[in-house]
Scaffold this motif. Structure first.
Motif, PDB file in Angstrom:
ATOM      1  N   ASN A  26     -28.515   4.343  32.713  1.00  0.00           N
ATOM      2  CA  ASN A  26     -28.156   5.235  31.679  1.00  0.00           C
ATOM      3  C   ASN A  26     -29.046   6.280  31.035  1.00  0.00           C
ATOM      4  O   ASN A  26     -30.105   5.993  30.330  1.00  0.00           O
ATOM      5  CB  ASN A  26     -26.775   4.963  30.718  1.00  0.00           C
ATOM      6  N   LEU A  27     -28.220   7.322  30.397  1.00  0.00           N
ATOM      7  CA  LEU A  27     -28.980   8.336  29.932  1.00  0.00           C
ATOM      8  C   LEU A  27     -29.518   8.026  28.391  1.00  0.00           C
ATOM      9  O   LEU A  27     -30.748   7.811  28.240  1.00  0.00           O
ATOM     10  CB  LEU A  27     -28.360   9.344  29.347  1.00  0.00           C
ATOM     11  N   MET A  28     -28.794   6.927  27.754  1.00  0.00           N
ATOM     12  CA  MET A  28     -29.437   6.335  26.644  1.00  0.00           C
ATOM     13  C   MET A  28     -28.922   4.891  26.318  1.00  0.00           C
ATOM     14  O   MET A  28     -28.083   4.408  27.100  1.00  0.00           O
ATOM     15  CB  MET A  28     -28.695   7.316  26.025  1.00  0.00           C
ATOM     16  N   THR A  29     -29.895   4.275  25.371  1.00  0.00           N
ATOM     17  CA  THR A  29     -29.252   2.737  24.569  1.00  0.00           C
ATOM     18  C   THR A  29     -30.159   2.547  23.488  1.00  0.00           C
ATOM     19  O   THR A  29     -31.242   3.852  22.859  1.00  0.00           O
ATOM     20  CB  THR A  29     -31.017   2.205  25.303  1.00  0.00           C
ATOM     21  N   VAL A  30     -29.068   2.366  23.122  1.00  0.00           N
ATOM     22  CA  VAL A  30     -29.171   2.722  21.334  1.00  0.00           C
ATOM     23  C   VAL A  30     -29.368   1.109  20.919  1.00  0.00           C
ATOM     24  O   VAL A  30     -28.897   0.269  20.971  1.00  0.00           O
ATOM     25  CB  VAL A  30     -27.398   2.862  21.127  1.00  0.00           C
ATOM     26  N   ILE A  31     -30.440   1.183  19.795  1.00  0.00           N
ATOM     27  CA  ILE A  31     -30.503  -0.334  19.482  1.00  0.00           C
ATOM     28  C   ILE A  31     -30.070  -0.382  17.871  1.00  0.00           C
ATOM     29  O   ILE A  31     -30.051   0.310  16.708  1.00  0.00           O
ATOM     30  CB  ILE A  31     -31.966  -0.368  18.874  1.00  0.00           C
ATOM     31  N   VAL A  32     -28.922  -0.853  17.273  1.00  0.00           N
ATOM     32  CA  VAL A  32     -28.185  -1.546  15.441  1.00  0.00           C
ATOM     33  C   VAL A  32     -28.984  -2.804  15.618  1.00  0.00           C
ATOM     34  O   VAL A  32     -29.789  -4.041  16.190  1.00  0.00           O
ATOM     35  CB  VAL A  32     -27.046  -1.841  16.070  1.00  0.00           C
ATOM     36  N   GLY A  33     -28.844  -3.059  14.004  1.00  0.00           N
ATOM     37  CA  GLY A  33     -29.197  -4.259  13.838  1.00  0.00           C
ATOM     38  C   GLY A  33     -29.392  -4.138  12.402  1.00  0.00           C
ATOM     39  O   GLY A  33     -29.441  -2.908  11.857  1.00  0.00           O
ATOM     40  N   ARG A  34     -29.574  -5.083  11.342  1.00  0.00           N
ATOM     41  CA  ARG A  34     -29.595  -5.103   9.935  1.00  0.00           C
ATOM     42  C   ARG A  34     -31.327  -4.700   9.663  1.00  0.00           C
ATOM     43  O   ARG A  34     -32.128  -3.546  10.282  1.00  0.00           O
ATOM     44  CB  ARG A  34     -29.479  -6.506   9.456  1.00  0.00           C
ATOM     45  N   ASN A  35     -30.764  -3.888   8.061  1.00  0.00           N
ATOM     46  CA  ASN A  35     -31.910  -3.818   7.899  1.00  0.00           C
ATOM     47  C   ASN A  35     -33.047  -4.948   7.799  1.00  0.00           C
ATOM     48  O   ASN A  35     -33.002  -5.744   7.327  1.00  0.00           O
ATOM     49  CB  ASN A  35     -32.199  -2.874   6.704  1.00  0.00           C
ATOM     50  N   GLY A  36     -35.363  -4.104   8.281  1.00  0.00           N
ATOM     51  CA  GLY A  36     -35.732  -4.920   8.413  1.00  0.00           C
ATOM     52  C   GLY A  36     -36.240  -5.964   9.944  1.00  0.00           C
ATOM     53  O   GLY A  36     -36.206  -6.739   9.856  1.00  0.00           O
ATOM     54  N   SER A  37     -35.039  -5.353  10.483  1.00  0.00           N
ATOM     55  CA  SER A  37     -35.489  -6.499  11.860  1.00  0.00           C
ATOM     56  C   SER A  37     -35.990  -5.543  13.142  1.00  0.00           C
ATOM     57  O   SER A  37     -36.046  -6.329  13.807  1.00  0.00           O
ATOM     58  CB  SER A  37     -33.042  -6.209  12.099  1.00  0.00           C
ATOM     59  N   GLY A  38     -36.326  -4.551  12.512  1.00  0.00           N
ATOM     60  CA  GLY A  38     -37.954  -4.092  13.781  1.00  0.00           C
ATOM     61  C   GLY A  38     -36.998  -3.400  14.506  1.00  0.00           C
ATOM     62  O   GLY A  38     -37.912  -2.781  15.852  1.00  0.00           O
ATOM     63  N   LYS A  39     -35.637  -2.503  14.154  1.00  0.00           N
ATOM     64  CA  LYS A  39     -35.656  -1.475  15.288  1.00  0.00           C
ATOM     65  C   LYS A  39     -35.899  -0.130  14.942  1.00  0.00           C
ATOM     66  O   LYS A  39     -36.441   0.169  15.938  1.00  0.00           O
ATOM     67  CB  LYS A  39     -33.541  -1.071  14.440  1.00  0.00           C
ATOM     68  N   SER A  40     -36.801   0.285  14.414  1.00  0.00           N
ATOM     69  CA  SER A  40     -38.031   1.345  13.872  1.00  0.00           C
ATOM     70  C   SER A  40     -39.235   1.309  14.726  1.00  0.00           C
ATOM     71  O   SER A  40     -39.493   1.708  14.878  1.00  0.00           O
ATOM     72  CB  SER A  40     -37.715   2.156  12.718  1.00  0.00           C
ATOM     73  N   ASN A  41     -39.271  -0.090  14.751  1.00  0.00           N
ATOM     74  CA  ASN A  41     -40.849  -0.572  14.666  1.00  0.00           C
ATOM     75  C   ASN A  41     -40.571  -0.618  16.791  1.00  0.00           C
ATOM     76  O   ASN A  41     -42.221   0.020  16.513  1.00  0.00           O
ATOM     77  CB  ASN A  41     -41.209  -1.931  14.511  1.00  0.00           C
ATOM     78  N   VAL A  42     -39.567  -0.428  16.846  1.00  0.00           N
ATOM     79  CA  VAL A  42     -39.557  -0.681  18.348  1.00  0.00           C
ATOM     80  C   VAL A  42     -39.700   0.925  19.137  1.00  0.00           C
ATOM     81  O   VAL A  42     -40.784   1.205  20.025  1.00  0.00           O
ATOM     82  CB  VAL A  42     -38.147  -1.139  19.193  1.00  0.00           C
ATOM     83  N   LEU A  43     -39.154   1.837  18.259  1.00  0.00           N
ATOM     84  CA  LEU A  43     -39.039   3.223  18.671  1.00  0.00           C
ATOM     85  C   LEU A  43     -41.296   3.492  18.148  1.00  0.00           C
ATOM     86  O   LEU A  43     -41.544   4.262  19.326  1.00  0.00           O
ATOM     87  CB  LEU A  43     -38.823   3.882  18.102  1.00  0.00           C
ATOM     88  N   GLU A  44     -41.151   3.065  18.014  1.00  0.00           N
ATOM     89  CA  GLU A  44     -43.064   3.255  16.888  1.00  0.00           C
ATOM     90  C   GLU A  44     -43.667   2.677  17.904  1.00  0.00           C
ATOM     91  O   GLU A  44     -44.593   3.357  18.084  1.00  0.00           O
ATOM     92  CB  GLU A  44     -43.291   2.912  15.664  1.00  0.00           C
ATOM     93  N   ALA A  45     -43.212   1.288  18.452  1.00  0.00           N
ATOM     94  CA  ALA A  45     -44.372   1.194  18.881  1.00  0.00           C
ATOM     95  C   ALA A  45     -44.426   1.719  20.337  1.00  0.00           C
ATOM     96  O   ALA A  45     -45.468   1.719  21.474  1.00  0.00           O
ATOM     97  CB  ALA A  45     -43.755  -0.879  19.606  1.00  0.00           C
TER      98      ALA A  45
END
Length: 464
Positions: A26-45
């Motif tokens: 699919n066009l998109m994958t959306v990452i959800v989760g609580r604060n501090g669960s590493g969501k933004s770190n995945v994109l940064e990685a």
């Protein structure tokens, strides 16, 4: 470009020995989760990975990555042709060539991947971008946007921005096609997007979006404030010795401006309080016809690129745009639009003017300032503005349950930390589509036990 799987083996921030399975279909994958669960770190990685691959540098950590690049149909075949690239990287293996193990498998869209296929080995020297700008085994573009004030993502893009700037000064760019392979969108890009949208036809999706969702019916005027850049060697010259595409842009612009004025005034105040004076050039386009006449030989994406290039050359100090809106008889300045409106315009312009074949879009909380009505429509907006769904992938981090309300479960990754603070990622138990906001909030995707306020919930528990 479709990201399939990422396994981060060695620690990157709070991510360690974690696997994320993205939805390549699919066009998109959306990452959800609580604060501090590493969501933004995945994109940064992912940004760190593709940056170092593009520049031919040591991997930032140990990882295993699988992604696909789409190609034109091969002769004798109607289906798209894909290459599946597997990269196994580890910075402790020794020389740079040994740190990367790269395998490429060719496959047709209609043919399932043969699990026995080992593919062909590709040397790292052929993986990184060469001097001519070619990188056949990397995504054509990686674009990122972060709504917060931190520069956590922006710092990865500085080398590409600097290289682009150097080519700009040497007049080695073709703005009909060239854009940085790694591109970071910032708030000031929203004004460039707005101007570029006004070059499109009245019935275009861009103009329809401005009318229906932002209430912008027309363009009133544009005020450019140019400044003498720090690199200027020809002080007193009309545009301080600017060259190349920037000079051509400025020479065309001044022909259509009303009463250009050059002044010397205080620019800023240093930490010691001493005044800094500089030369400024005020260029005013009085109406939309002046913009159209100035841009008659430019496409909308070329205007966007020219404005951005002039900004990079340190010549644009400020752009003040006045628009005609439904809600007011008097024109409003662009800054009077809400943060959510400006944010949405930035992201959609990023998709429209910088996207295309084999593009990876990384959006970190781009819906921060959106009201529930817009949040519910957000993914629809993104669908409409991504130029190529077939070979583009959009990865998005969000805290907004309405943003995922229409997705299938394979398009969502839920991240969480266990009792030992180890981060995990998995597909949710159920499809968000059809659940409704209340059930989404109480599902494993957001983990609320109740959507009632705490006081009411406590009273109900007491009555039980």
């Amino acid at each position: 470009m479709k990201v399939d799987k990422l396994h981060i083996r060695s620690r990157f921030k709070n991510l360690n020995n974690i696997s994320i399975d993205f939805d390549k279909d699919n066009l998109m994958t959306v990452i959800v989760g609580r604060n501090g669960s590493g969501k933004s770190n995945v994109l940064e990685a992912l940004v760190a990975i593709f940056r170092n691959l593009d520049l031919g540098e040591t991997p930032p950590f140990s990882y295993h990555l699988v992604y696909r690049l789409g190609q034109e149909p091969q002769e004798g075949h109607d289906n798209n042709y894909w290459q599946e690239i597997t990269i196994d990287a580890d910075p402790i293996r020794g020389t740079l060539a040994k740190q990367y193990d790269v395998t490429v498998i060719d496959l047709l869209e209609s043919s399932p991947l043969d699990p026995q296929s080992k593919g062909k080995q590709v040397s790292f020297s052929k993986l990184k971008r060469d001097k001519e700008g070619n990188a056949p085994y990397l995504p054509k573009y990686v674009f990122a946007y972060y709504s917060g004030p931190s520069d956590r993502l922006e710092r990865y893009f500085r080398k590409h921005r600097t290289d682009f700037y150097r080519h700009l000064l040497k007049d080695k760019l073709d703005l009909k096609g060239d854009i940085r392979p790694l591109f970071y969108a910032k708030p000031h890009h929203s004004q460039f997007v707005l101007l570029a949208f006004f070059l499109s036809d009245e019935n275009s999706p861009q103009r329809a979006f401005l009318r229906e969702h932002l209430g912008i019916e027309g363009l009133d005027s544009i005020h450019f404030v140019m400044r003498q850049p720090g690199w200027a060697k020809q002080k007193g010259e009309l545009f301080w010795g600017a060259r190349g595409v920037v000079r051509r842009f400025l020479d065309d612009l001044i022909k259509h401006t009303l009463s250009p004025v050059k002044v010397t005034r205080q620019e800023d105040s240093s930490l010691t309080g001493s005044n800094i004076h500089n030369e400024f050039f005020h260029l005013f386009l009085p109406n939309v016809d002046a913009l159209l006449n100035f841009s008659k030989n430019l496409s909308d994406d070329e205007l966007f690129k020219m404005l951005e290039s002039t900004l990079l050359s340190e010549i644009i100090s400020e752009v003040s745009i006045r628009v005609k809106v439904k809600s007011s008889k008097d024109p409003l300045t662009f800054r009077e639009l809400s943060e959510g409106e400006q944010q949405l315009l930035t992201v959609l312009g990023l998709l429209k003017f910088t996207g295309g074949k084999d593009s990876l879009f990384l959006l970190d909380e781009p819906d921060t300032h959106l009201n529930p009505s817009w949040a519910a429509k957000y993914l629809k907006f993104l669908h409409e503005f991504v130029p190529n769904h077939k070979t583009s992938h959009l990865l998005m981090v969000t805290h907004h349950p309405l943003a995922i309300a229409e997705l299938q479960k394979q398009q969502v990754q839920v991240m969480w930390r266990d009792d030992k603070h180890q981060v995990h990622s998995r597909e949710p138990d159920e499809n968000p589509r059809g659940m409704g906001i209340n059930l989404i909030l109480r599902s494993d995707m957001f983990g609320l036990k109740t959507t009632l306020d705490d006081d009411t919930n406590q009273k109900l528990l007491v009555r039980k």
